[in-house]
Design a protein around this motif. Structure first.
Motif, PDB file in Angstrom:
ATOM      1  N   SER A  49      67.001 -74.105   7.069  1.00 53.05           N
ATOM      2  CA  SER A  49      65.801 -73.579   7.715  1.00 53.05           C
ATOM      3  C   SER A  49      64.845 -75.307   8.696  1.00 53.05           C
ATOM      4  O   SER A  49      63.971 -75.372   7.207  1.00 53.05           O
ATOM      5  CB  SER A  49      64.875 -72.370   7.637  1.00 53.05           C
ATOM      6  N   TRP A  50      64.347 -75.240   9.888  1.00 57.74           N
ATOM      7  CA  TRP A  50      62.911 -76.080  10.143  1.00 57.74           C
ATOM      8  C   TRP A  50      62.389 -75.736  11.014  1.00 57.74           C
ATOM      9  O   TRP A  50      63.006 -74.734  11.657  1.00 57.74           O
ATOM     10  CB  TRP A  50      64.177 -77.207  10.470  1.00 57.74           C
ATOM     11  N   THR A  51      61.112 -76.476  10.846  1.00 57.31           N
ATOM     12  CA  THR A  51      60.062 -76.579  12.010  1.00 57.31           C
ATOM     13  C   THR A  51      60.081 -78.371  12.325  1.00 57.31           C
ATOM     14  O   THR A  51      61.172 -78.881  11.836  1.00 57.31           O
ATOM     15  CB  THR A  51      58.798 -75.849  11.455  1.00 57.31           C
ATOM     16  N   TRP A  52      59.399 -77.936  13.844  1.00 53.24           N
ATOM     17  CA  TRP A  52      60.373 -79.563  14.190  1.00 53.24           C
ATOM     18  C   TRP A  52      58.138 -79.244  15.365  1.00 53.24           C
ATOM     19  O   TRP A  52      58.285 -78.468  16.308  1.00 53.24           O
ATOM     20  CB  TRP A  52      61.025 -79.614  15.101  1.00 53.24           C
ATOM     21  N   GLU A  53      58.037 -80.304  15.140  1.00 56.41           N
ATOM     22  CA  GLU A  53      57.115 -81.107  16.311  1.00 56.41           C
ATOM     23  C   GLU A  53      56.930 -81.452  17.173  1.00 56.41           C
ATOM     24  O   GLU A  53      58.047 -82.842  16.855  1.00 56.41           O
ATOM     25  CB  GLU A  53      55.637 -81.633  16.157  1.00 56.41           C
ATOM     26  N   ALA A  54      57.535 -82.163  19.030  1.00 54.41           N
ATOM     27  CA  ALA A  54      57.494 -83.463  19.672  1.00 54.41           C
ATOM     28  C   ALA A  54      56.624 -83.600  20.926  1.00 54.41           C
ATOM     29  O   ALA A  54      55.795 -82.315  21.324  1.00 54.41           O
ATOM     30  CB  ALA A  54      58.579 -82.962  19.730  1.00 54.41           C
ATOM     31  N   GLU A  55      56.271 -84.933  21.233  1.00 52.17           N
ATOM     32  CA  GLU A  55      55.695 -84.520  22.453  1.00 52.17           C
ATOM     33  C   GLU A  55      56.774 -85.233  23.315  1.00 52.17           C
ATOM     34  O   GLU A  55      57.105 -86.336  23.202  1.00 52.17           O
ATOM     35  CB  GLU A  55      54.556 -86.055  22.047  1.00 52.17           C
ATOM     36  N   MET A  56      56.487 -84.816  24.738  1.00 51.82           N
ATOM     37  CA  MET A  56      56.952 -85.526  25.652  1.00 51.82           C
ATOM     38  C   MET A  56      56.682 -86.465  26.464  1.00 51.82           C
ATOM     39  O   MET A  56      55.263 -86.243  27.037  1.00 51.82           O
ATOM     40  CB  MET A  56      57.213 -83.911  26.557  1.00 51.82           C
ATOM     41  N   LEU A  57      56.596 -87.878  26.395  1.00 54.70           N
ATOM     42  CA  LEU A  57      55.628 -88.836  26.816  1.00 54.70           C
ATOM     43  C   LEU A  57      56.056 -88.352  27.994  1.00 54.70           C
ATOM     44  O   LEU A  57      54.690 -89.188  28.301  1.00 54.70           O
ATOM     45  CB  LEU A  57      56.779 -90.185  26.232  1.00 54.70           C
ATOM     46  N   ASP A  61      49.400 -83.483  30.718  1.00 55.22           N
ATOM     47  CA  ASP A  61      48.613 -82.715  29.665  1.00 55.22           C
ATOM     48  C   ASP A  61      48.649 -82.168  29.201  1.00 55.22           C
ATOM     49  O   ASP A  61      49.219 -81.622  27.842  1.00 55.22           O
ATOM     50  CB  ASP A  61      47.562 -82.934  29.909  1.00 55.22           C
ATOM     51  N   ARG A  62      49.258 -80.959  29.619  1.00 61.17           N
ATOM     52  CA  ARG A  62      49.391 -78.703  29.232  1.00 61.17           C
ATOM     53  C   ARG A  62      50.543 -79.274  28.572  1.00 61.17           C
ATOM     54  O   ARG A  62      50.963 -78.060  27.860  1.00 61.17           O
ATOM     55  CB  ARG A  62      48.954 -78.595  30.375  1.00 61.17           C
ATOM     56  N   ASP A  63      51.948 -79.542  28.698  1.00 65.96           N
ATOM     57  CA  ASP A  63      53.248 -79.894  28.760  1.00 65.96           C
ATOM     58  C   ASP A  63      53.305 -80.521  27.353  1.00 65.96           C
ATOM     59  O   ASP A  63      54.962 -80.915  27.196  1.00 65.96           O
ATOM     60  CB  ASP A  63      53.934 -79.143  29.383  1.00 65.96           C
ATOM     61  N   LYS A  64      53.068 -81.530  27.272  1.00 63.98           N
ATOM     62  CA  LYS A  64      53.086 -82.946  26.585  1.00 63.98           C
ATOM     63  C   LYS A  64      53.404 -82.508  25.234  1.00 63.98           C
ATOM     64  O   LYS A  64      54.679 -83.283  24.211  1.00 63.98           O
ATOM     65  CB  LYS A  64      51.635 -83.582  26.097  1.00 63.98           C
ATOM     66  N   SER A  65      53.076 -81.530  24.456  1.00 62.34           N
ATOM     67  CA  SER A  65      53.060 -80.868  23.249  1.00 62.34           C
ATOM     68  C   SER A  65      54.017 -80.037  22.786  1.00 62.34           C
ATOM     69  O   SER A  65      54.017 -78.972  24.006  1.00 62.34           O
ATOM     70  CB  SER A  65      51.668 -80.260  22.288  1.00 62.34           C
ATOM     71  N   TRP A  66      54.715 -79.869  22.313  1.00 62.40           N
ATOM     72  CA  TRP A  66      56.708 -79.133  21.606  1.00 62.40           C
ATOM     73  C   TRP A  66      56.682 -78.551  20.255  1.00 62.40           C
ATOM     74  O   TRP A  66      56.048 -79.825  19.472  1.00 62.40           O
ATOM     75  CB  TRP A  66      57.573 -79.240  22.156  1.00 62.40           C
ATOM     76  N   GLY A 183      59.994 -86.785  17.879  1.00 57.47           N
ATOM     77  CA  GLY A 183      59.309 -85.673  17.293  1.00 57.47           C
ATOM     78  C   GLY A 183      59.852 -85.883  15.832  1.00 57.47           C
ATOM     79  O   GLY A 183      60.618 -86.764  15.858  1.00 57.47           O
ATOM     80  N   THR A 184      59.475 -84.868  15.366  1.00 54.95           N
ATOM     81  CA  THR A 184      60.062 -84.678  13.876  1.00 54.95           C
ATOM     82  C   THR A 184      60.192 -83.368  13.313  1.00 54.95           C
ATOM     83  O   THR A 184      59.479 -82.675  13.821  1.00 54.95           O
ATOM     84  CB  THR A 184      59.252 -85.139  12.631  1.00 54.95           C
ATOM     85  N   TYR A 185      61.530 -83.076  12.780  1.00 49.50           N
ATOM     86  CA  TYR A 185      61.559 -81.628  11.694  1.00 49.50           C
ATOM     87  C   TYR A 185      61.659 -81.819  10.697  1.00 49.50           C
ATOM     88  O   TYR A 185      61.651 -83.048  10.030  1.00 49.50           O
ATOM     89  CB  TYR A 185      63.182 -82.008  11.794  1.00 49.50           C
TER      90      TYR A 185
END
Length: 189
Positions: A49-57, A61-66, A183-185
């Motif tokens: 099981s994983w969590t992840w965060e990423a940036e859409m380059l 601005d409002r949808d850069k963070s995932w 991003g990173t898992y």
């Protein structure tokens, strides 16, 4: 030979060929299951099981963070990896599920994902053991509903951390970029 003479000969020849065109009996005693490819073991790092965060380059601005979650487990006698990934930003979310495996005939990693919008993503992958990097090239229907060509690059930092990059293009020559993410898992368990 006249037409009346060769017609019966043709019919007799056709009748004689029919037994050769029928399906033969299958003898399962002569069929054996191939050994599990040791190459599949490289997928083991994803199990869990994983969590992840990423940036859409290249997003507003409002949808850069995932962010999201992922769950991967072995199925079919550890010959396939089944997974589900959830993804969301401030204004969008989707879930994808898929199977990753190994083609024993072509000796290649293969994989397919579908999201809950009904869009498929499928491709082949390569693993570089020295750099612990996966390159997963694919063809898909992008979230915008158009054909996409992309690449996931996943680097195994350690057993609990995976860095990844995603690049997706509108064309097979990779000249028109549609999106780019990094991003990173992190393993939960």
């Amino acid at each position: 030979m006249t037409q009346q003479q060769w017609k019966p000969a043709l019919i007799i020849a056709a009748i004689m060929m029919v037994p050769g065109c029928t399906v033969s009996n299958v003898d399962f005693a002569t069929i054996s299951r191939p050994d599990r490819a040791p190459d599949l073991d490289a997928y083991s790092v994803f199990v869990g099981s994983w969590t992840w965060e990423a940036e859409m380059l290249n997003a507003a601005d409002r949808d850069k963070s995932w962010s999201g979650t992922a769950e991967w487990s072995w199925i079919l006698d550890k010959r396939c990896l089944r997974g589900e990934v959830s993804s969301h930003s401030a204004h969008m979310d989707f879930t994808a599920a898929g199977i990753w495996s190994w083609n024993p005939k072509s000796k290649q990693y293969i994989w397919t994902m579908f999201n809950n919008w009904g869009y498929p993503q499928h491709g082949k992958a390569g693993y570089n053991e020295a750099s612990k990097t996966w390159d997963m090239n694919y063809r898909s229907i992008g979230l915008d509903g158009t054909t996409s060509y992309g690449r996931h690059r996943i680097t195994v930092v350690d057993n609990d951390t995976l860095d990844w990059e995603l690049s997706e293009w509108a064309d097979a020559l990779h000249t028109i970029k549609k999106m780019e993410m990094k991003g990173t898992y992190r393993r939960v368990r």
